[in-house]
Design a protein around this motif. Structure first.
Motif, PDB file in Angstrom:
ATOM      1  N   ASP A   1       0.794  -1.223   0.000  1.00 46.38           N
ATOM      2  CA  ASP A   1       0.000   0.000   0.000  1.00 46.38           C
ATOM      3  C   ASP A   1       0.831   1.280   0.000  1.00 46.38           C
ATOM      4  OD1 ASP A   1       1.096  -0.285   2.507  1.00 46.38           O
ATOM      5  OD2 ASP A   1      -0.771   0.049   3.594  1.00 46.38           O
ATOM      6  N   SER A   2       2.096   1.195  -0.416  1.00 51.29           N
ATOM      7  CA  SER A   2       2.953   2.378  -0.349  1.00 51.29           C
ATOM      8  C   SER A   2       3.959   2.403  -1.500  1.00 51.29           C
ATOM      9  CB  SER A   2       3.726   2.385   0.981  1.00 51.29           C
ATOM     10  OG  SER A   2       4.611   3.478   1.049  1.00 51.29           O
ATOM     11  N   TRP A   3       4.185   3.590  -2.040  1.00 50.88           N
ATOM     12  CA  TRP A   3       5.335   3.790  -2.907  1.00 50.88           C
ATOM     13  C   TRP A   3       6.571   3.636  -2.036  1.00 50.88           C
ATOM     14  CZ3 TRP A   3       5.610   5.312  -8.165  1.00 50.88           C
ATOM     15  CH2 TRP A   3       4.369   5.463  -8.788  1.00 50.88           C
ATOM     16  N   PHE A   4       7.718   3.367  -2.653  1.00 52.75           N
ATOM     17  CA  PHE A   4       8.950   3.127  -1.902  1.00 52.75           C
ATOM     18  C   PHE A   4      10.143   3.541  -2.758  1.00 52.75           C
ATOM     19  CE2 PHE A   4      12.298  -0.111  -0.791  1.00 52.75           C
ATOM     20  CZ  PHE A   4      12.593   0.376   0.475  1.00 52.75           C
ATOM     21  N   SER A   5      11.092   4.251  -2.151  1.00 61.13           N
ATOM     22  CA  SER A   5      12.317   4.641  -2.857  1.00 61.13           C
ATOM     23  C   SER A   5      13.536   4.343  -2.000  1.00 61.13           C
ATOM     24  CB  SER A   5      12.321   6.142  -3.173  1.00 61.13           C
ATOM     25  OG  SER A   5      11.403   6.449  -4.181  1.00 61.13           O
ATOM     26  N   HIS A   6      14.584   3.882  -2.661  1.00 62.63           N
ATOM     27  CA  HIS A   6      15.878   3.721  -1.989  1.00 62.63           C
ATOM     28  C   HIS A   6      17.002   4.000  -2.966  1.00 62.63           C
ATOM     29  CE1 HIS A   6      16.764  -0.075  -3.971  1.00 62.63           C
ATOM     30  NE2 HIS A   6      15.779  -0.714  -3.369  1.00 62.63           N
ATOM     31  N   LEU A   7      18.130   4.393  -2.421  1.00 61.56           N
ATOM     32  CA  LEU A   7      19.350   4.460  -3.202  1.00 61.56           C
ATOM     33  C   LEU A   7      19.981   3.080  -3.126  1.00 61.56           C
ATOM     34  CD1 LEU A   7      20.908   7.867  -2.116  1.00 61.56           C
ATOM     35  CD2 LEU A   7      19.344   7.386  -4.009  1.00 61.56           C
ATOM     36  N   ALA A   8      20.313   2.519  -4.273  1.00 66.83           N
ATOM     37  CA  ALA A   8      21.005   1.239  -4.340  1.00 66.83           C
ATOM     38  C   ALA A   8      22.463   1.540  -4.665  1.00 66.83           C
ATOM     39  CB  ALA A   8      20.384   0.348  -5.419  1.00 66.83           C
TER      40      ALA A   8
END
Length: 135
Positions: free
Chosen positions: A104-111
């Motif tokens: 239920d959520s967008w998600f962002s990370h730096l890889a």
């Protein structure tokens, strides 16, 4: 989901649809390469429910820096751990794992790809829907 109907969960632009790696994801992801020389860093944004397949980083490993939204990380044989902005995951080389958005959520990370001689990424099977839905 429509890229135009969301609030960017991270601090960097989400970039373009991650078509080059689409076969290794369930759902839609976006990729904005922030650095492609020296230390490779990509901002990866996942639509709700999107996750990548199980995979292994040979020799170099990977570091995830969570910048927005809510997601999950799981190493093979271990319980999944919830990820929120500010979380850091250091993934040693040779660890089978996956990561992606909550349902239920967008998600962002730096890889961040840890530099190593002859580093390689091995993509494996998709995360089972039944297991993901339990999270």
């Amino acid at each position: 989901m429509n890229k135009n109907n969301y609030k960017n969960p991270g601090v960097f632009s989400i970039g373009e649809k991650n078509d080059a790696f689409a076969e290794y994801f369930v759902g839609q992801s976006y990729l904005n390469m922030l650095s492609t020389s020296g230390v490779v860093i990509g901002n990866v944004t996942f639509e709700p429910g999107c996750r990548n397949n199980w995979h292994i980083h040979h020799r170099g490993g990977q570091i995830l820096l969570v910048t927005g939204g809510r997601g999950w990380y799981q190493a093979w044989g271990e319980p999944a751990q919830e990820l929120n902005p500010g979380d850091v995951v250091s993934i040693p080389p040779e660890v089978k794992h996956w990561h992606g958005a909550a349902k239920d959520s967008w998600f962002s990370h730096l890889a961040v790809e840890v530099p190593a001689e002859d580093a390689a990424n091995e993509w494996l099977e998709a995360v089972e829907d039944e297991e993901y839905k339990k999270l």
